[in-house]
Design a protein around this motif. Structure first.
Motif, short mmCIF file in Angstrom:
data_model
loop_
_atom_site.label_atom_id
_atom_site.label_comp_id
_atom_site.label_asym_id
_atom_site.label_seq_id
_atom_site.Cartn_x
_atom_site.Cartn_y
_atom_site.Cartn_z
N MET A 24 0.83 -1.21 0.00
CA MET A 24 0.00 0.00 0.00
C MET A 24 0.86 1.25 0.00
N VAL A 74 1.18 4.48 -2.79
CA VAL A 74 1.08 5.90 -2.43
C VAL A 74 2.31 6.66 -2.91
N LYS A 100 2.52 7.63 -6.59
CA LYS A 100 1.67 8.75 -7.01
C LYS A 100 2.21 10.09 -6.51
N MET A 101 3.08 10.03 -5.51
CA MET A 101 3.56 11.26 -4.89
C MET A 101 4.82 11.82 -5.54
N TYR A 148 7.31 9.21 3.81
CA TYR A 148 5.98 9.01 4.36
C TYR A 148 5.71 10.00 5.49
N THR A 202 3.19 17.58 -0.01
CA THR A 202 2.02 17.60 -0.90
C THR A 202 1.05 18.73 -0.61
N TYR A 230 -8.22 13.99 3.64
CA TYR A 230 -6.92 13.87 2.97
C TYR A 230 -7.05 12.99 1.74
N GLY A 231 -6.03 13.08 0.87
CA GLY A 231 -5.95 12.16 -0.25
C GLY A 231 -5.59 10.76 0.22
N PHE A 232 -5.59 9.80 -0.68
CA PHE A 232 -5.32 8.40 -0.32
C PHE A 232 -6.23 7.95 0.82
N THR A 233 -7.49 8.40 0.75
CA THR A 233 -8.42 8.26 1.87
C THR A 233 -8.61 6.82 2.31
N THR A 260 -6.71 4.21 1.95
CA THR A 260 -5.50 3.68 2.58
C THR A 260 -5.32 4.24 3.98
N LEU A 261 -5.50 5.55 4.15
CA LEU A 261 -5.28 6.17 5.45
C LEU A 261 -6.31 5.73 6.48
#
Length: 363
Positions: A61, A65, A68-69, A114, A121, A146-149, A151-152
């Protein structure tokens, strides 16, 4: 355009329905909560939390992330930083990051990256509220957007940081991160971080490099942990001063609540210092402050107006009836709680046992 207008109309129509509902909290899932012994060596202390996550799934995971970052060159630079971690990052962050990387069998540079998600970002959204009820109690609640919702949500965790069995401070964080976005020091203060989008990517990089070579500038999420953990910031006023005026890597809003009457504020920050401190002012009828992601003296954009529905709902409840349950209802309104909302945290420094975080699935 018409869709946005109807959505906003529905939001205001929903306010009395949500506030009057008896089933508003059905299906809410509390984030897992663990204690961490900070008396242990830095590289070992997160093990009590990390053992509850599958290492291979976390790596998979996290890689998705990271892809994409940033590009591969950035990861290579961060790996160089990781190789001299003790030089670049102060205690306890270097040791803890190294221990996390070892547990998940990842490069240290990846865990550094991380931990710098916010500073790199600046892609978060949020709603935070501090309110004082008619008896003088201070209540603090926040939505983390937040983004990557997805996953977070899987990585959200509450951690009680303990020494000799006593909780010194509590945070809501993401597994693998040593800094905080939300936290509480019992009987002292609470704090949440909202994103403020100011400046350029070049300025972000310059400030990150400054932070790496100077002990006078800190990463944003480390700032919150420093405030919660330091003995010289053990009061609302001292924490407010540090959060407002200590240089850091990214602009933001700090929302701070205290343990005593009138202790509540929104700090609007540039990278180096505060540009505004907006405090509770009971003499002028300001019994709550609500911050989303826009300077409070400017109108929010029509494309992202969570402020007006939130303010209307707070005023509909009123100071006599406000408490954490009521504030959770406000943070559950459409738009205020949305598809990007990861979690909601409720807290009060004077009532530390009330600290709770719920994973959200809205909109």
């Amino acid at each position: 355009m018409y869709f946005k207008m109807w959505r906003l109309f529905f939001t205001f129509l929903a306010i009395p329905l949500v506030l009057g509902s008896q089933t508003w909290n059905e299906g809410l899932k509390k984030a897992p909560r663990y204690s961490m012994n900070i008396d242990l060596p830095e590289e070992e202390r997160w093990e009590s939390v990390l053992q509850h996550w599958n290492a291979s799934e976390f790596r998979e995971m996290a890689t998705a992330v990271f892809d994409k970052m940033v590009n591969k060159e950035t990861l290579q630079l961060l790996e160089i930083i990781g190789g001299a971690l003790d030089y670049y990052l102060p205690s306890p962050y270097a040791g803890e990051i190294r221990g996390i990387a070892k547990h998940f069998q990842m490069d240290v540079g990846e865990i550094v990256l991380y931990n710098l998600i916010y500073d790199i970002t600046l892609s978060g959204g949020c709603t935070s509220i501090v309110a004082q009820d008619s008896k003088g109690n201070i209540w603090h609640a926040r939505n983390m957007d937040y983004g990557f919702t997805a996953t977070l949500r899987n990585w959200t965790v509450v951690v009680d940081f303990q020494s000799h069995g006593k909780t010194l401070y509590t945070s809501t964080s993401f597994v693998g991160q040593v800094g905080f976005y939300t936290g509480q020091r019992p009987n002292a203060f609470t704090v949440s971080l909202n994103e403020r989008d100011e400046g350029t990517m070049l300025e972000d990089i310059i400030q990150i490099l400054k932070a790496l070579i100077s002990d006078k500038t800190v990463f944003t999420s480390f700032q919150i942990r420093d405030a919660l953990s330091r003995n010289d910031t053990a009061t609302f006023d001292s924490a407010l001063q540090r959060l407002a005026y200590h240089p850091e890597t990214a602009p933001n809003y700090y929302i701070v609540g205290g343990a005593k009457s009138a202790e509540g504020a929104v700090i609007t920050r540039d990278r180096l210092t505060a540009v505004d401190v907006w405090r509770l002012d009971l003499s002028n009828g300001r019994w709550f402050v609500l911050e989303t992601n826009y300077d409070h003296w400017e109108p929010p954009p029509k494309s992202d107006d969570r402020r007006d529905p939130g303010n209307k709902a707070m005023n509909a409840i009123g100071q006599d009836a406000i408490d954490l349950d009521a504030m959770l209802k406000v943070l559950s309104l459409p738009l205020v709680c949305n598809s990007g909302t990861v979690y909601t945290t409720l807290m009060s420094a004077a009532h530390p046992s009330s600290y709770a975080t719920f994973i959200r699935h809205c909109g």
